[in-house]
Design a protein around this motif. Structure first.
Motif, PDB file in Angstrom:
ATOM      1  N   SER A   1      -1.231   4.080   8.242  1.00 42.24           N
ATOM      2  CA  SER A   1      -0.121   5.037   8.325  1.00 42.24           C
ATOM      3  C   SER A   1       0.539   5.267   6.967  1.00 42.24           C
ATOM      4  O   SER A   1       1.287   6.229   6.797  1.00 42.24           O
ATOM      5  CB  SER A   1       0.936   4.536   9.318  1.00 42.24           C
ATOM      6  OG  SER A   1       0.416   4.456  10.619  1.00 42.24           O
ATOM      7  N   TYR A   2       0.256   4.371   6.000  1.00 43.53           N
ATOM      8  CA  TYR A   2       0.972   4.396   4.732  1.00 43.53           C
ATOM      9  C   TYR A   2       0.151   5.051   3.630  1.00 43.53           C
ATOM     10  O   TYR A   2       0.122   4.589   2.491  1.00 43.53           O
ATOM     11  CB  TYR A   2       1.400   2.973   4.357  1.00 43.53           C
ATOM     12  CG  TYR A   2       2.493   2.454   5.260  1.00 43.53           C
ATOM     13  CD1 TYR A   2       3.807   2.378   4.828  1.00 43.53           C
ATOM     14  CD2 TYR A   2       2.216   2.071   6.569  1.00 43.53           C
ATOM     15  CE1 TYR A   2       4.813   1.920   5.664  1.00 43.53           C
ATOM     16  CE2 TYR A   2       3.215   1.626   7.423  1.00 43.53           C
ATOM     17  CZ  TYR A   2       4.508   1.556   6.960  1.00 43.53           C
ATOM     18  OH  TYR A   2       5.510   1.123   7.806  1.00 43.53           O
ATOM     19  N   THR A   3      -0.499   6.132   3.972  1.00 43.02           N
ATOM     20  CA  THR A   3      -1.311   6.875   3.007  1.00 43.02           C
ATOM     21  C   THR A   3      -0.442   7.841   2.211  1.00 43.02           C
ATOM     22  O   THR A   3       0.686   8.170   2.599  1.00 43.02           O
ATOM     23  CB  THR A   3      -2.407   7.666   3.719  1.00 43.02           C
ATOM     24  OG1 THR A   3      -1.787   8.582   4.632  1.00 43.02           O
ATOM     25  CG2 THR A   3      -3.345   6.743   4.493  1.00 43.02           C
ATOM     26  N   LYS A   4      -0.993   8.318   1.114  1.00 44.02           N
ATOM     27  CA  LYS A   4      -0.266   9.265   0.274  1.00 44.02           C
ATOM     28  C   LYS A   4       0.133  10.507   1.055  1.00 44.02           C
ATOM     29  O   LYS A   4       1.250  11.025   0.892  1.00 44.02           O
ATOM     30  CB  LYS A   4      -1.142   9.644  -0.926  1.00 44.02           C
ATOM     31  CG  LYS A   4      -0.464  10.555  -1.930  1.00 44.02           C
ATOM     32  CD  LYS A   4      -1.368  10.790  -3.137  1.00 44.02           C
ATOM     33  CE  LYS A   4      -0.674  11.684  -4.164  1.00 44.02           C
ATOM     34  NZ  LYS A   4      -1.544  11.903  -5.352  1.00 44.02           N
ATOM     35  N   GLU A   5      -0.753  10.969   1.919  1.00 44.26           N
ATOM     36  CA  GLU A   5      -0.476  12.182   2.685  1.00 44.26           C
ATOM     37  C   GLU A   5       0.741  12.016   3.592  1.00 44.26           C
ATOM     38  O   GLU A   5       1.494  12.967   3.832  1.00 44.26           O
ATOM     39  CB  GLU A   5      -1.695  12.565   3.537  1.00 44.26           C
ATOM     40  CG  GLU A   5      -2.916  12.996   2.748  1.00 44.26           C
ATOM     41  CD  GLU A   5      -3.706  11.837   2.152  1.00 44.26           C
ATOM     42  OE1 GLU A   5      -4.660  12.115   1.396  1.00 44.26           O
ATOM     43  OE2 GLU A   5      -3.387  10.655   2.432  1.00 44.26           O
ATOM     44  N   ASN A   6       0.941  10.803   4.092  1.00 40.71           N
ATOM     45  CA  ASN A   6       2.037  10.566   5.037  1.00 40.71           C
ATOM     46  C   ASN A   6       3.370  10.259   4.373  1.00 40.71           C
ATOM     47  O   ASN A   6       4.421  10.659   4.892  1.00 40.71           O
ATOM     48  CB  ASN A   6       1.684   9.407   5.976  1.00 40.71           C
ATOM     49  CG  ASN A   6       0.652   9.773   7.005  1.00 40.71           C
ATOM     50  OD1 ASN A   6       0.406  10.953   7.248  1.00 40.71           O
ATOM     51  ND2 ASN A   6       0.036   8.779   7.608  1.00 40.71           N
ATOM     52  N   ILE A   7       3.336   9.537   3.251  1.00 45.60           N
ATOM     53  CA  ILE A   7       4.616   8.984   2.790  1.00 45.60           C
ATOM     54  C   ILE A   7       4.970   9.243   1.328  1.00 45.60           C
ATOM     55  O   ILE A   7       6.030   8.795   0.877  1.00 45.60           O
ATOM     56  CB  ILE A   7       4.660   7.461   3.042  1.00 45.60           C
ATOM     57  CG1 ILE A   7       3.607   6.752   2.205  1.00 45.60           C
ATOM     58  CG2 ILE A   7       4.517   7.128   4.508  1.00 45.60           C
ATOM     59  CD1 ILE A   7       3.787   5.261   2.192  1.00 45.60           C
ATOM     60  N   ALA A   8       4.156   9.945   0.591  1.00 47.45           N
ATOM     61  CA  ALA A   8       4.482  10.192  -0.820  1.00 47.45           C
ATOM     62  C   ALA A   8       5.848  10.867  -0.944  1.00 47.45           C
ATOM     63  O   ALA A   8       6.164  11.821  -0.220  1.00 47.45           O
ATOM     64  CB  ALA A   8       3.412  11.063  -1.467  1.00 47.45           C
TER      65      ALA A   8
ATOM     66  N   TYR B   1       0.829  -1.203   0.000  1.00 45.35           N
ATOM     67  CA  TYR B   1       0.000   0.000   0.000  1.00 45.35           C
ATOM     68  C   TYR B   1       0.864   1.254   0.000  1.00 45.35           C
ATOM     69  O   TYR B   1       0.568   2.234  -0.695  1.00 45.35           O
ATOM     70  CB  TYR B   1      -0.919  -0.027   1.218  1.00 45.35           C
ATOM     71  CG  TYR B   1      -2.009   1.009   1.187  1.00 45.35           C
ATOM     72  CD1 TYR B   1      -2.925   1.057   0.138  1.00 45.35           C
ATOM     73  CD2 TYR B   1      -2.145   1.944   2.213  1.00 45.35           C
ATOM     74  CE1 TYR B   1      -3.928   2.005   0.103  1.00 45.35           C
ATOM     75  CE2 TYR B   1      -3.152   2.892   2.190  1.00 45.35           C
ATOM     76  CZ  TYR B   1      -4.042   2.925   1.127  1.00 45.35           C
ATOM     77  OH  TYR B   1      -5.034   3.876   1.100  1.00 45.35           O
ATOM     78  N   GLY B   2       1.942   1.232   0.774  1.00 43.52           N
ATOM     79  CA  GLY B   2       2.815   2.400   0.845  1.00 43.52           C
ATOM     80  C   GLY B   2       3.477   2.720  -0.477  1.00 43.52           C
ATOM     81  O   GLY B   2       3.526   3.887  -0.907  1.00 43.52           O
ATOM     82  N   LEU B   3       3.999   1.714  -1.165  1.00 44.11           N
ATOM     83  CA  LEU B   3       4.633   1.972  -2.455  1.00 44.11           C
ATOM     84  C   LEU B   3       3.598   2.401  -3.494  1.00 44.11           C
ATOM     85  O   LEU B   3       3.877   3.248  -4.348  1.00 44.11           O
ATOM     86  CB  LEU B   3       5.398   0.743  -2.920  1.00 44.11           C
ATOM     87  CG  LEU B   3       6.702   0.478  -2.152  1.00 44.11           C
ATOM     88  CD1 LEU B   3       7.329  -0.842  -2.597  1.00 44.11           C
ATOM     89  CD2 LEU B   3       7.700   1.622  -2.336  1.00 44.11           C
ATOM     90  N   ALA B   4       2.400   1.838  -3.422  1.00 45.61           N
ATOM     91  CA  ALA B   4       1.341   2.270  -4.339  1.00 45.61           C
ATOM     92  C   ALA B   4       0.953   3.717  -4.092  1.00 45.61           C
ATOM     93  O   ALA B   4       0.517   4.417  -5.012  1.00 45.61           O
ATOM     94  CB  ALA B   4       0.115   1.368  -4.192  1.00 45.61           C
TER      95      ALA B   4
END
Length: 244
Positions: free
Chosen positions: A85-92, A37-40
């Motif tokens: 925690s691995y949303t676009k807002e957090n980790i992009a 999910y994080g990489l996506a």
């Protein structure tokens, strides 16, 4: 002739030939799901490390540091391994250095493999389609719980075996058993996996929403692949990423 094997615990990895194999590391609740999910969602890379101390040099160097032990976020780290925690807002566009109780340990033990990729229900179709095209033996590695067998990882391995198996496929006994569990569970995965020990552990921690999320099929179309020390996308998302 394609060979598909299932390693039911990282403790059994010394008994498998990794050199020419594509190793698929599985930690359904929750590391492999969150990595996919994080990489996506645009993470630049996710660096899996085995120990908490290995994360520390990355702190303050432009990386997020994430750590989970026994299902809980380790104090002093940015977050753990919940997919929320691995949303676009957090980790992009960010690099995440991650250590978990089981999943990152299993990844590190597979370094001798020809290629290491990450599997979850979130990317099961994209992953299975890609594996079907590989000319190397496939080894599905269940991260388990502290080197013990885990039901959810094995059921997922069985789902992949079921998708890969043809008349010409050679599968081992562990793969046969994993597929049998999947065929028993597939009508209602959520209900079937309620009896798993890690499901019960997560319920006690009041993170049932993570369980439901990790059982969603085909939410993303990325395959995380280990390049050097970093997990990066083998392919780009073909469609917008869903939200938790």
């Amino acid at each position: 002739m394609k060979s598909v094997q299932v390693c039911l615990s990282p403790a059994l990895l010394p008994f498998y030939e990794l050199d020419d194999a594509v190793a698929v590391v599985i930690d359904i609740f929750r590391a492999s799901s969150s990595i996919c999910y994080g990489l996506a969602n645009g993470a630049k890379a996710i660096i899996p490390v085995a120990d908490l101390d290995e994360c520390l040099p990355y702190r303050g160097n432009g990386c997020l540091v994430a750590a989970e032990r026994n299902g809980e976020v380790v104090e002093g780290f940015d977050f753990g391994n919940s997919p929320f925690s691995y949303t676009k807002e957090n980790i992009a566009e960010k690099t995440v250095v991650l250590t978990t109780t089981n999943g990152t340990q299993a990844i590190r033990r597979c370094l001798a493999a020809k290629r290491v990729v990450i599997g979850s229900f979130l990317n099961i179709t994209t992953l299975s389609d890609w594996l079907r095209k590989q000319d190397h033996p496939i080894l599905l590695v269940c991260s388990g719980w502290k080197n013990h067998f885990s039901l959810e990882d094995t059921v997922f391995a069985g789902a992949v075996v079921n998708r890969l198996k043809t008349d010409g496929t050679v599968i081992d006994d562990a793969a046969q058993a994993a597929e049998s569990l999947y065929l028993e569970a597939r009508g209602d995965l959520a209900t079937y996996l309620r009896k798993s020990s890690h499901h019960q552990r997560m319920q006690r921690l009041h993170i049932e929403q993570d369980i439901a999320f990790c059982l969603r099929e085909d939410l993303v179309s990325v395959i995380p692949v280990l390049e050097g020390k970093e997990l990066v996308c083998l392919n780009e998302p073909a469609a917008p990423v869903g939200r938790p």
